[in-house]
Scaffold this active site. Sequence first.
Site, PDB file in Angstrom:
ATOM      1  N   GLU A  17      37.190  40.375  41.566  1.00  0.00           N
ATOM      2  CA  GLU A  17      36.654  39.016  41.410  1.00  0.00           C
ATOM      3  C   GLU A  17      35.668  38.820  42.644  1.00  0.00           C
ATOM      4  O   GLU A  17      36.123  39.275  43.859  1.00  0.00           O
ATOM      5  CB  GLU A  17      37.572  37.937  41.397  1.00  0.00           C
ATOM      6  CG  GLU A  17      38.606  37.648  40.265  1.00  0.00           C
ATOM      7  CD  GLU A  17      39.401  36.656  40.076  1.00  0.00           C
ATOM      8  OE1 GLU A  17      39.235  35.744  40.736  1.00  0.00           O
ATOM      9  OE2 GLU A  17      40.319  37.050  39.445  1.00  0.00           O
TER      10      GLU A  17
ATOM     11  N   GLU B 161      46.419  38.246  41.737  1.00  0.00           N
ATOM     12  CA  GLU B 161      46.678  37.348  43.051  1.00  0.00           C
ATOM     13  C   GLU B 161      48.079  37.291  43.234  1.00  0.00           C
ATOM     14  O   GLU B 161      48.484  35.975  43.181  1.00  0.00           O
ATOM     15  CB  GLU B 161      45.830  36.090  43.028  1.00  0.00           C
ATOM     16  CG  GLU B 161      44.275  36.307  42.991  1.00  0.00           C
ATOM     17  CD  GLU B 161      43.401  35.290  43.477  1.00  0.00           C
ATOM     18  OE1 GLU B 161      43.829  33.997  43.339  1.00  0.00           O
ATOM     19  OE2 GLU B 161      42.030  35.622  43.502  1.00  0.00           O
TER      20      GLU B 161
HETATM   21  O1  AHR Z   1      37.670  33.040  39.025  1.00  0.00           O
HETATM   22  C1  AHR Z   1      38.644  31.832  39.289  1.00  0.00           C
HETATM   23  C2  AHR Z   1      40.011  32.183  39.915  1.00  0.00           C
HETATM   24  O2  AHR Z   1      39.760  32.580  41.331  1.00  0.00           O
HETATM   25  C3  AHR Z   1      40.775  33.025  39.282  1.00  0.00           C
HETATM   26  O3  AHR Z   1      41.545  32.448  38.200  1.00  0.00           O
HETATM   27  C4  AHR Z   1      41.539  33.792  40.541  1.00  0.00           C
HETATM   28  O4  AHR Z   1      42.231  34.782  40.386  1.00  0.00           O
HETATM   29  C5  AHR Z   1      40.815  33.340  41.714  1.00  0.00           C
HETATM   30  O5  AHR Z   1      41.526  32.740  42.583  1.00  0.00           O
END
Ligand code: AHR
Length: 514
Positions: free
Chosen positions: A318, A196
Amino acid sequence: MIRRSIRLLASAALMLAATPALHAQTPATLHGEAPGATIDPRIFSQFAEHLGYGIYGGIWVGPESKIPNIKGYRRDVVEALRALHVPLVRWPGGCFADEYHWRDGIGPRAKRPVKINTHWGGVTEPNMFGTHEFMDFAELIGAEAYVSGNVGSAPAGEMEEWVQYITAPQGTLADERARNGRKEPWKLPYFGIGNELWGCGGNMRADYAADVTRRYATFVKVPFGTKIQKIASGANGPDYNWTEVMMREAGRMIDGIGLHYYTVPGDWKSKGSASDFTETDYARTMAKTWKMEELLTKHSAVMDKYDPAKRVNLAVDEWGIWTDVEPGTNPGFLYQQNSLRDALLAGVNINLFIHHADRVRMTNIAQMVNVLQSMILTKDAQMVLTPTYHVFDMYRGFQGAAVLPLDLPKVWYGRDEWVAPALHGSAARGKDGVVHVALVNIDPAKAQHLEIALSGITSTSVSGRILTSDRVQDVNDFTNGARVHPVAFTGASVANGKLVVDLPAKSLVVLDLP
Ligand code: AHR
């Protein structure tokens, strides 16, 4: 913005549903004669971050713990994950990755520094679980490793040396690794160039992030004769410009680009409860999760412009449902329950990944244990398998299978202004010739009768399992145990070249046709 376009889509869908001429369906067909892409097993991968009880308490309890363990790893969790055939685990973050300095997590545990996990709860990070503990854990559960490097707050040389420490067969770093207990290099097939970068990884603009990715990727090198796939930090949901810039400027230096999309039932301020929700909340959640289809299609289209041969993987590293934390728990620990709703939502997403298997070759549900949409919840020495765990278990036959086109009737489910397809399915033929069919009916009240013509499939029998429960809110917990678990399904038959399925409301069914 997302909400607005989902509402528009929803109204369009309602209009379609209301148009009588469009009720005429194309016949449901499963096409065995035209296998498509191979489903990379890595689309069933997981994510384990230093966050809440995700690592400490969830995976690692230490060798001295009273909780039964294998060299410090919880025995119950290891056994459950081994049974699931987890293909790959992403670690150490997440946002934690861009604050992590790998040298803090090697050497004698008693001498490791105690840091603060500034992103997740401000609690101490004891560094008891570091590189050796993670790489050995991956080996123990039979998974590949996907390590995310620190781009946001560490120099490129730190990343270069970490990769060398893990993979080098000789040299000073290999000697240090051996002194720390591991002579043989580990395999490190995947490496993330930060996480991110548009947010917690450094708040970079796309052009800057692409340049930084080029620079850091240059120094991720593995020994001659071995390979490592470099995954660039990808877009936040519908940020197509991010993918465009990253592909244009850094595409030739990477092997994958990430995509993060969470299904938030409400909004980021008030996300909604994990197990106490109304039917409108349910419908909104399902409409929002279905947004993944649009994201995959549009990000893939951008990537096709720069990479028509589809060399670069769209890694959804994710995804999952993100609700409010359980009452009374640390808001920074992201501990949430997991209901039948979440299992159906997982099925919807997995089917979409399968449909896009030519471009999507890895996904990592967030997360593995005790965090967000987890596979497993633990409480001291107790463990429960969540409904989502069972979904991953039921789809095991899809790992490495070849996609078969499956045309299903277009049936809609909606409540208030929130609408999504009621029926979601995918099919594939395994290397052993068995055809696997996954069907999800998200409608909480209405069953579906399906007659699917089998084209190019000679199977004469079918068996399978179903996951359902009395309510979509039902969970598995430490009081009531495994309320939501798969059982044998008897509602399917094969006769005269047709697969006939009576798919109950709010259910996920996976069938095998030998
Ligand atoms: O999964 C939780 C968080 O969500 C992670 O650390 C981040 O990459 C995303 O914003």
